[in-house]
Scaffold this active site. Structure first.
Site, PDB file in Angstrom:
ATOM      1  N   ASP A 106       0.876  -1.171   0.000  1.00  0.00           N
ATOM      2  CA  ASP A 106       0.000   0.000   0.000  1.00  0.00           C
ATOM      3  C   ASP A 106       0.914   1.223   0.000  1.00  0.00           C
ATOM      4  O   ASP A 106       2.130   1.115  -0.229  1.00  0.00           O
ATOM      5  CB  ASP A 106      -0.984  -0.044   1.178  1.00  0.00           C
ATOM      6  CG  ASP A 106      -0.299   0.091   2.534  1.00  0.00           C
ATOM      7  OD1 ASP A 106       0.949   0.159   2.574  1.00  0.00           O
ATOM      8  OD2 ASP A 106      -1.011   0.132   3.559  1.00  0.00           O
ATOM      9  N   HIS A 107       0.348   2.389   0.273  1.00  0.00           N
ATOM     10  CA  HIS A 107       1.153   3.620   0.321  1.00  0.00           C
ATOM     11  C   HIS A 107       2.238   3.528   1.389  1.00  0.00           C
ATOM     12  O   HIS A 107       3.337   4.044   1.218  1.00  0.00           O
ATOM     13  CB  HIS A 107       0.239   4.814   0.612  1.00  0.00           C
ATOM     14  CG  HIS A 107      -0.561   4.662   1.873  1.00  0.00           C
ATOM     15  ND1 HIS A 107      -1.587   3.731   1.990  1.00  0.00           N
ATOM     16  CD2 HIS A 107      -0.480   5.269   3.079  1.00  0.00           C
ATOM     17  CE1 HIS A 107      -2.106   3.801   3.206  1.00  0.00           C
ATOM     18  NE2 HIS A 107      -1.448   4.726   3.886  1.00  0.00           N
TER      19      HIS A 107
ATOM     20  N   CYS B 247       3.421  -3.228   3.936  1.00  0.00           N
ATOM     21  CA  CYS B 247       2.582  -2.098   4.320  1.00  0.00           C
ATOM     22  C   CYS B 247       3.315  -1.367   5.447  1.00  0.00           C
ATOM     23  O   CYS B 247       4.530  -1.532   5.591  1.00  0.00           O
ATOM     24  CB  CYS B 247       1.161  -2.536   4.685  1.00  0.00           C
ATOM     25  SG  CYS B 247       1.014  -3.687   6.068  1.00  0.00           S
TER      26      CYS B 247
ATOM     27  N   THR C 295       3.167  -1.737   8.724  1.00  0.00           N
ATOM     28  CA  THR C 295       3.639  -2.671   9.747  1.00  0.00           C
ATOM     29  C   THR C 295       3.815  -4.100   9.242  1.00  0.00           C
ATOM     30  O   THR C 295       4.430  -4.918   9.939  1.00  0.00           O
ATOM     31  CB  THR C 295       2.612  -2.749  10.891  1.00  0.00           C
ATOM     32  OG1 THR C 295       1.354  -3.170  10.316  1.00  0.00           O
ATOM     33  CG2 THR C 295       2.439  -1.389  11.577  1.00  0.00           C
TER      34      THR C 295
ATOM     35  N   HIS D 223      11.004 -24.261   8.009  1.00  0.00           N
ATOM     36  CA  HIS D 223      10.004 -25.080   8.702  1.00  0.00           C
ATOM     37  C   HIS D 223       8.584 -24.879   8.176  1.00  0.00           C
ATOM     38  O   HIS D 223       7.782 -25.807   8.219  1.00  0.00           O
ATOM     39  CB  HIS D 223      10.006 -24.750  10.200  1.00  0.00           C
ATOM     40  CG  HIS D 223      11.190 -25.308  10.930  1.00  0.00           C
ATOM     41  ND1 HIS D 223      11.247 -25.420  12.301  1.00  0.00           N
ATOM     42  CD2 HIS D 223      12.383 -25.778  10.466  1.00  0.00           C
ATOM     43  CE1 HIS D 223      12.419 -25.951  12.657  1.00  0.00           C
ATOM     44  NE2 HIS D 223      13.129 -26.161  11.559  1.00  0.00           N
TER      45      HIS D 223
ATOM     46  N   ARG E 204       7.408   0.882   8.172  1.00  0.00           N
ATOM     47  CA  ARG E 204       7.515   1.810   9.304  1.00  0.00           C
ATOM     48  C   ARG E 204       8.135   1.156  10.530  1.00  0.00           C
ATOM     49  O   ARG E 204       8.346   1.823  11.543  1.00  0.00           O
ATOM     50  CB  ARG E 204       6.122   2.360   9.646  1.00  0.00           C
ATOM     51  CG  ARG E 204       5.520   3.159   8.521  1.00  0.00           C
ATOM     52  CD  ARG E 204       4.083   3.575   8.826  1.00  0.00           C
ATOM     53  NE  ARG E 204       3.490   4.249   7.669  1.00  0.00           N
ATOM     54  CZ  ARG E 204       2.175   4.335   7.453  1.00  0.00           C
ATOM     55  NH1 ARG E 204       1.320   3.817   8.328  1.00  0.00           N
ATOM     56  NH2 ARG E 204       1.715   4.951   6.383  1.00  0.00           N
TER      57      ARG E 204
ATOM     58  N   HIS F 205       7.460 -31.432   9.208  1.00  0.00           N
ATOM     59  CA  HIS F 205       7.027 -30.133   8.681  1.00  0.00           C
ATOM     60  C   HIS F 205       5.900 -30.318   7.666  1.00  0.00           C
ATOM     61  O   HIS F 205       4.935 -29.548   7.650  1.00  0.00           O
ATOM     62  CB  HIS F 205       8.204 -29.395   8.039  1.00  0.00           C
ATOM     63  CG  HIS F 205       9.309 -29.086   8.995  1.00  0.00           C
ATOM     64  ND1 HIS F 205       9.072 -28.589  10.256  1.00  0.00           N
ATOM     65  CD2 HIS F 205      10.659 -29.223   8.882  1.00  0.00           C
ATOM     66  CE1 HIS F 205      10.227 -28.420  10.883  1.00  0.00           C
ATOM     67  NE2 HIS F 205      11.200 -28.805  10.081  1.00  0.00           N
TER      68      HIS F 205
ATOM     69  N   ARG G  78       2.737 -30.976   9.637  1.00  0.00           N
ATOM     70  CA  ARG G  78       2.227 -29.795  10.348  1.00  0.00           C
ATOM     71  C   ARG G  78       1.579 -28.799   9.389  1.00  0.00           C
ATOM     72  O   ARG G  78       0.526 -28.230   9.695  1.00  0.00           O
ATOM     73  CB  ARG G  78       3.367 -29.151  11.144  1.00  0.00           C
ATOM     74  CG  ARG G  78       3.759 -30.011  12.325  1.00  0.00           C
ATOM     75  CD  ARG G  78       5.076 -29.622  12.954  1.00  0.00           C
ATOM     76  NE  ARG G  78       5.425 -30.605  13.989  1.00  0.00           N
ATOM     77  CZ  ARG G  78       6.636 -30.709  14.539  1.00  0.00           C
ATOM     78  NH1 ARG G  78       7.624 -29.892  14.166  1.00  0.00           N
ATOM     79  NH2 ARG G  78       6.864 -31.616  15.465  1.00  0.00           N
TER      80      ARG G  78
HETATM   81  C1  RB5 Z   1      -1.789   2.426   6.723  1.00  0.00           C
HETATM   82  O1  RB5 Z   1      -1.807   3.609   7.462  1.00  0.00           O
HETATM   83  C2  RB5 Z   1      -1.456   1.246   7.605  1.00  0.00           C
HETATM   84  O2  RB5 Z   1      -2.523   0.950   8.440  1.00  0.00           O
HETATM   85  C3  RB5 Z   1      -1.065   0.063   6.778  1.00  0.00           C
HETATM   86  O3  RB5 Z   1       0.023   0.381   5.967  1.00  0.00           O
HETATM   87  C4  RB5 Z   1      -0.650  -1.205   7.539  1.00  0.00           C
HETATM   88  O4  RB5 Z   1       0.305  -0.910   8.486  1.00  0.00           O
HETATM   89  C5  RB5 Z   1      -1.753  -2.023   8.043  1.00  0.00           C
HETATM   90  O5  RB5 Z   1      -1.563  -3.084   8.645  1.00  0.00           O
END
Ligand code: RB5
Length: 145
Positions: free
Chosen positions: A8-9, A65, A67, A98, A109, A134, A137
């Site tokens: 995403d952005h 993304c 996170t 595994h 980020r 493995h 599982r």
């Molecule tokens: C976007 O602001 C953010 O929520 C997205 O990039 C991501 O981290 C979501 O899990």
């Protein structure tokens, strides 16, 4: 390998760096978007990448993304996808050895560029061990519809 990227952005900038890195190493790279840093919805890219990996159109997928959380949640809804959110090289290696992870998720980020490159290299270079425990599982959850 034939690799499909999505972001995403919030993951766009890191995706540019990682995709260029893999291209330089001789991999074939496809970008499923986003194509800029305008706010967008991570799930739409996660599902495109996950479905194409599940169908066998690509060897592996990489989703980024802010996170990596939303990407991994969405990608793992697709049967046959084993998406691993990795914050260090050890989990990257283990997710391959595994868990036979076929999608790598990263957070732009949360993970610096140098570490993300090291995670990517560890993930790309580690083979699935494919020993009976493995395989058993993974089989326990891979078949549930
Ligand atoms: C976007 O602001 C953010 O929520 C997205 O990039 C991501 O981290 C979501 O899990």
């Amino acid at each position: 390998m034939n690799i499909i990227f999505g972001s995403d952005h919030g993951g766009y900038q890191l995706k540019q760096v990682l995709a260029a890195h893999l291209e330089k190493k001789g991999h074939r790279v496809t970008d499923a978007g986003a194509f800029d840093t305008v706010s967008s919805d991570y799930a739409q890219y996660a599902l495109v990448v996950a479905r194409s990996v599940a169908k066998g159109e690509f060897d592996r997928g990489i989703l980024i993304c802010g996170t990596g959380l939303g990407m991994s949640m969405a990608a793992n809804r697709i049967m046959g996808v084993r998406a691993a959110l990795c914050a260090n090289e050890f989990t990257a290696r283990m997710s391959r050895a595994h868990n036979d992870a076929n999608v790598l998720c990263l957070g732009e980020r949360t993970t610096g560029t140098g570490l993300a490159l090291a995670i990517l290299d560890a993930w790309m270079d580690t083979e699935y061990e494919a020993d009976p425990r493995h395989i058993r599982r993974i089989g326990l959850f891979n078949r549930i519809g």
